[in-house]
Design a protein around this motif. Sequence first.
Motif: not given
Length: 538
Positions: A398-411
């Motif tokens: 709910d509080i991550m930008s789409p870019t940071m969400a993608a980075l979180t998933g990739a890691i």
Amino acid sequence: MPLSFDRLQQIKHQFNHDLKGLTLMTSLLSTRPGGMRLWSVALALLTISAITLAPMTTTVAQDDATPTAEVSVEEAAPVEDAPPAEEAASAEAEVEAAPTLESLAAAVAENGENSNILWTCLAAFLVFFMQAGFAMVEAGFTRAKNACNILMKNLMDFSIGSLAFWALGFGIMFGVTDGFIGTNLFFFDASSEAATAAEFSSEGFGWAFLIFQTVFAATAATIVSGAMAERTKFVGYLAYSIGICVIVYPIFGSWCWNGLVGGTGAGWLEGMGFLDFAGSTVVHSVGGWAALAGAIVIGARKGKYSKEGKPQPIPGHNIPMAGLGVFILWLGWFGFNPGSTTAVGADMAYIAVTTNLSACSGAVAAMIMSWILFKKPDTSFALNGALAGLVAITAGCDIMSPTMAALTGAIGGVLVVFSCLFIEKIGIDDPVGAVSVHGVCGAWGTLAIGLWANGVGLFSGGGAGQLVTQAIGVGAAFAWAFPVSFIIFSVIKATIGLRASEEEEVAGLDISEHGMAAYGGNSMLPEPTHAKASTASV
């Protein structure tokens, strides 16, 4: 009564109109210039008189009747009790009265509440369907001789877990608390005085909240099943399902989420500002650390490690089944994360986007990493990579930008590969990678909030404070779930038994525990001992 001027004018106009019509008619009827002329005129006058005087007579009669009606009304006026017809008309007028601002506001609020109840229930149904996904992933990644046992474990941990959570777990998690454990709302009833005091927005929402939280508890319970697959005694697993739904999950959940119910207080972790929107730690890490404890207590499967301690591959029997299970889980996550809003609004769509981006990047990253390590893009690691991305984004969706969400998933996708290999290397047998997917990646996703969540992360202008708080929450989850689960499993092992015998494990738990086979009907059943004895005696 004399006719009015308007009425006389109307009669004159009608007379002239009828006269013209009849004159034309008689002219047509006259065949000779003199023979029928007089008779035609007389007939026309007679007809005109009849036509004209008939409406006049009716009008005069109506005009004469009007004063009488007026007198009757005036004479009836002094009567105190209104006639029934007037009462009905008054009531109808009240019903048809224009809506007020207050009534419109009440109607809008009621529709909003009903919409929130509907969405929360639909999200709960999606999360419930994740049970099918977990069952298929676990069955596909393990051997065919244990498929029935896996289905039974997933069925029973939800069924028994739901009953236990309703009776005790919900109250422990959401009852009145001093910050550590709930003390009421046991055997939850949304119509009770205790539920009213808890300040649910409505009785209907109380029931919706119960079913939503129940399927979350069942998710935490079923995570353990995969890590202990193919060698767990069925009755021992049932006992643990009660333990996680009554002790392990709800107590930690109370520390983080008790404040979701307005009138019961707040847990100590949420009081510190710990953030976990949909349960990367509360649900997944707690389940993952419990799975780690179970896998350690029960030991590895027979044949998993050589005499030298080197891990040996034990391939799953149906990777397509596991893949279908992952897609079902992915679908269910759109209830898990967006559903945690428990309200209809724009946040639902935003959370669905961040959830999906993280899952996709997790799958891609795991595929690439397995390709680098094994020279082939490994299907099982790619599937677990998608799950790792879903687990990782659950805390901050709910509080991550789409870019940071993608980075979180990739890691998360990269982490799950290395974590699975590490856990296997140190002698812990986790057939489906549950500890890595849920425990490790759940912890990672919770920490990621402190790194780059909007407005609170270290790299998004929020300083290091939130990262420290997140780390405390992650550490508290491990410090609670792992040792308590270890104790529960050890007690079960010492009493009713936790592990199936070596003979039962070799034969397969389908046969030894349930007396049937997932494939081929009962033809795989061993011949009963009494039948052999009877044959020998003949």
